[in-house]
Design an enzyme around this catalytic site. Structure first.
Site, PDB file in Angstrom:
ATOM      1  N   SER A 247       0.682  -1.188  -0.033  1.00 33.54           N
ATOM      2  CA  SER A 247       0.016   0.066   0.003  1.00 33.54           C
ATOM      3  C   SER A 247       0.869   1.345   0.063  1.00 33.54           C
ATOM      4  O   SER A 247       2.152   1.100   0.286  1.00 33.54           O
ATOM      5  CB  SER A 247      -1.020   0.090   1.246  1.00 33.54           C
ATOM      6  OG  SER A 247      -0.100   0.209   2.312  1.00 33.54           O
ATOM      7  N   LYS A 248       0.244   2.333  -0.076  1.00 31.03           N
ATOM      8  CA  LYS A 248       0.968   3.651  -0.070  1.00 31.03           C
ATOM      9  C   LYS A 248       2.022   4.039   1.079  1.00 31.03           C
ATOM     10  O   LYS A 248       2.975   4.630   0.769  1.00 31.03           O
ATOM     11  CB  LYS A 248       0.008   4.821  -0.216  1.00 31.03           C
ATOM     12  CG  LYS A 248      -0.656   5.152  -1.308  1.00 31.03           C
ATOM     13  CD  LYS A 248      -1.095   6.602  -1.327  1.00 31.03           C
ATOM     14  CE  LYS A 248      -1.938   6.823  -2.938  1.00 31.03           C
ATOM     15  NZ  LYS A 248      -3.298   7.055  -2.440  1.00 31.03           N
ATOM     16  N   ARG A 249       1.607   3.065   2.306  1.00 30.24           N
ATOM     17  CA  ARG A 249       2.865   3.313   3.162  1.00 30.24           C
ATOM     18  C   ARG A 249       3.913   2.829   2.659  1.00 30.24           C
ATOM     19  O   ARG A 249       5.207   3.183   3.298  1.00 30.24           O
ATOM     20  CB  ARG A 249       2.258   2.470   4.422  1.00 30.24           C
ATOM     21  CG  ARG A 249       1.289   3.138   5.215  1.00 30.24           C
ATOM     22  CD  ARG A 249       0.893   2.131   6.550  1.00 30.24           C
ATOM     23  NE  ARG A 249       0.617   0.800   6.177  1.00 30.24           N
ATOM     24  CZ  ARG A 249       1.280  -0.235   6.620  1.00 30.24           C
ATOM     25  NH1 ARG A 249       2.441   0.038   7.092  1.00 30.24           N
ATOM     26  NH2 ARG A 249       0.856  -1.501   6.191  1.00 30.24           N
ATOM     27  N   HIS A 250       4.118   2.061   1.861  1.00 30.02           N
ATOM     28  CA  HIS A 250       5.372   1.477   1.468  1.00 30.02           C
ATOM     29  C   HIS A 250       5.944   1.951   0.486  1.00 30.02           C
ATOM     30  O   HIS A 250       7.116   1.797  -0.373  1.00 30.02           O
ATOM     31  CB  HIS A 250       5.177  -0.025   0.950  1.00 30.02           C
ATOM     32  CG  HIS A 250       4.520  -1.103   2.169  1.00 30.02           C
ATOM     33  ND1 HIS A 250       3.343  -1.204   1.969  1.00 30.02           N
ATOM     34  CD2 HIS A 250       4.934  -1.344   3.446  1.00 30.02           C
ATOM     35  CE1 HIS A 250       2.871  -1.849   3.205  1.00 30.02           C
ATOM     36  NE2 HIS A 250       3.850  -2.156   3.806  1.00 30.02           N
TER      37      HIS A 250
END
Ligand code: GLU
Length: 493
Positions: A247-250
């Site tokens: 996800s965007k967190r990564h």
């Protein structure tokens, strides 16, 4: 040739965000599977979520596929097919496989809350499943808003023979009476997807594993319509290195982000190919043709595939180094333009924005050649080669100092470099010549390499991280090189 059993796959993104890198892999696998058998690849824009679908995302999807070379044979847009879904929802009503539901939003909300309190999964309580004909007619006459729900068969086991996951079973008692047609007359994903896959003659549904739980509902819809379902292949999840869903967190998750950073399209394809598919050999580098030839769903594995950015960078570096210089320059130019270092003014002609100097593509080729062996991403060229496209360089005097050299040593060093370079004929101003002459000067003057070459390199590039001074001098040319040494000398008067 028989054409009856032509393979037809589809890619069915919802235009509710930028094309996700995970979806790119779905598209790639669906494309390769079809093209391996000379089949058709269909793009279907699933834009039935009116609030979240946007035209700009649709553009991003079609642009991304085109950039990658995943060309579709047909394209459809669900918002243009509403009548078809409405008609099919009515068909299901007539067949007794669906029913009108007049429950208000408030009632459903209350139900959800009650279920939440009891820690039960949210689920429709089938309140309208058995309304009498009269009740229904009365409500319709009064124009009571309604949705159409699927009358889920009970006490049955639905079996799916997934081409990747093998046999998977679902108990229908656990399935909700799914909404098929919303109160705004738009279909839900489930209805539109099944109707379209059937009408578009899709033979194989290749999609991400997260849709597996929807598949029993789809199978039951095929059954209700009395249609033969396509074959299904659910491809494994993309995971981040911490094994959580990517996800965007990564970091970057959209294809356009990767494109902007300067990952090559061949790299995205090659890298994605191997994220879930096992070639059955040690081979890692696949041309587009080879992918089509060798891909099969049999070698797609079940386990989640870890997205390793270091490996992506490795592939990118590898492909960058395979490019011939002209093509590499073509790939770099948009990045140099975006960084406002140059702009195009004619066929193979550019203006250096900082100095207004006009240069030919050859000049740019010489510049980017300096980085072709080192960069990982194309966007890096703008930072690393900024010095190349700048007039006056801006740097601290202290950068010129190698170890414990004093002002007078730097002066002496730059003086020697200047003289030696000045003596070289303009036509012989090559990295090789420059290197030979400067190395000789090191010896003659009893210096170390660092003492002569470090100040020179900083004078030419204003950077302590740059390609070697000989190559840079050649690429800049005699005049500019001398001019830059002079500028450096002025700092140590
Ligand atoms: N619209 C769904 C998506 O966004 C399609 C799922 C499917 O392929 O059936 O992924």
């Amino acid at each position: 040739m028989k054409t009856i059993n032509k393979i037809r796959t589809r890619f069915a993104p919802s235009p509710t965000g930028l094309l996700h890198i995970g979806n790119v892999r779905t598209a790639l696998y669906a494309y390769l599977f079809a093209k391996h058998d000379k089949g058709d690849f269909i793009l279907r824009i699933e834009d039935t979520d009116r609030k979240r679908s946007e035209a700009k995302y649709e553009k991003d999807i079609t642009y991304g596929l085109k950039w990658l070379g995943l060309e579709y044979d047909e394209i459809y847009k669900q918002s243009e097919r509403l009548e078809i879904y409405r008609k099919h929802a009515k068909d299901l009503l007539e067949k007794g496989a669906a029913y009108y539901c007049f429950c208000t939003e408030e009632r459903l909300e209350k139900l959800r809350r009650q279920q939440q309190e009891k820690k039960l999964p949210p689920r429709y309580d089938e309140h309208c499943r058995n309304l009498s004909k009269e009740e229904i007619e009365k409500k319709l006459k009064n124009k009571t808003p309604y949705v159409i729900r699927m009358k889920m068969p009970r006490n049955r086991v639905v079996e799916i023979n997934d081409l990747v996951r093998g046999k998977v079973e679902f108990n229908t008692n656990l399935l909700d009476d799914q909404v098929l047609l919303k109160s705004d007359g738009f279909p839900t994903y489930h209805l539109a997807c099944v109707v379209d896959d059937h009408l578009m003659k899709i033979t194989h549904v290749v999609r991400a594993e997260e849709w597996l739980s929807s598949t029993p509902k789809h199978i039951l819809l095929y059954e209700a319509f009395e249609w033969t379902p396509p074959k299904f292949a659910h491809i494994p999840m993309l995971l981040s290195p911490d094994r959580k869903k990517l996800s965007k967190r990564h970091g970057a998750v959209s294809l356009s982000d990767y494109r902007k950073q300067g990952y090559l399209k061949e790299v995205i394809l090659n890298f994605m190919l191997l994220l879930g598919w096992n070639p059955g050999s040690k081979k890692e580098i696949f041309s587009f043709k080879e992918m089509i030839k060798e891909f099969s769903l049999k070698r797609v594995h079940k386990a989640g595939a870890v997205f390793d950015i270091n490996r992506l960078d490795w592939f990118n570096g590898y492909y960058i180094r395979q490019k011939d210089l002209d093509e590499f320059a073509n790939l770099c130019i948009p990045h140099l333009e975006k960084a406002k270092l140059i702009h195009k003014i004619g066929e193979n002609k550019f203006e250096i924005i900082d100095t207004k100097e006009k240069v030919y593509k050859d000049f740019i080729k010489k510049a980017v050649a300096l980085e072709q062996k080192r960069i990982k991403k194309l966007s890096e060229v703008s930072n690393f080669l900024k010095f190349f496209f700048s007039g006056k360089l801006n740097y601290e005097k202290s950068l010129l100092f190698w170890k414990d050299m004093k002002d007078k040593d730097i002066r002496n060093s730059l003086e020697i470099s200047y003289k030696k370079l000045e003596e070289i004929d303009k036509d012989g101003f090559s990295a090789k010549n420059i290197e030979a002459i400067l190395k000789k000067a090191v010896e003659e003057n009893n210096l170390t390499n660092g003492e002569l070459l470090w100040p020179l390199r900083v004078a030419l590039t204003s950077s302590d991280r740059s390609p070697g001074p000989f190559e840079v001098a050649e690429a800049l040319g005699k005049e500019k090189s001398l001019q830059r040494i002079k500028e450096a000398q002025k700092k140590i008067l």
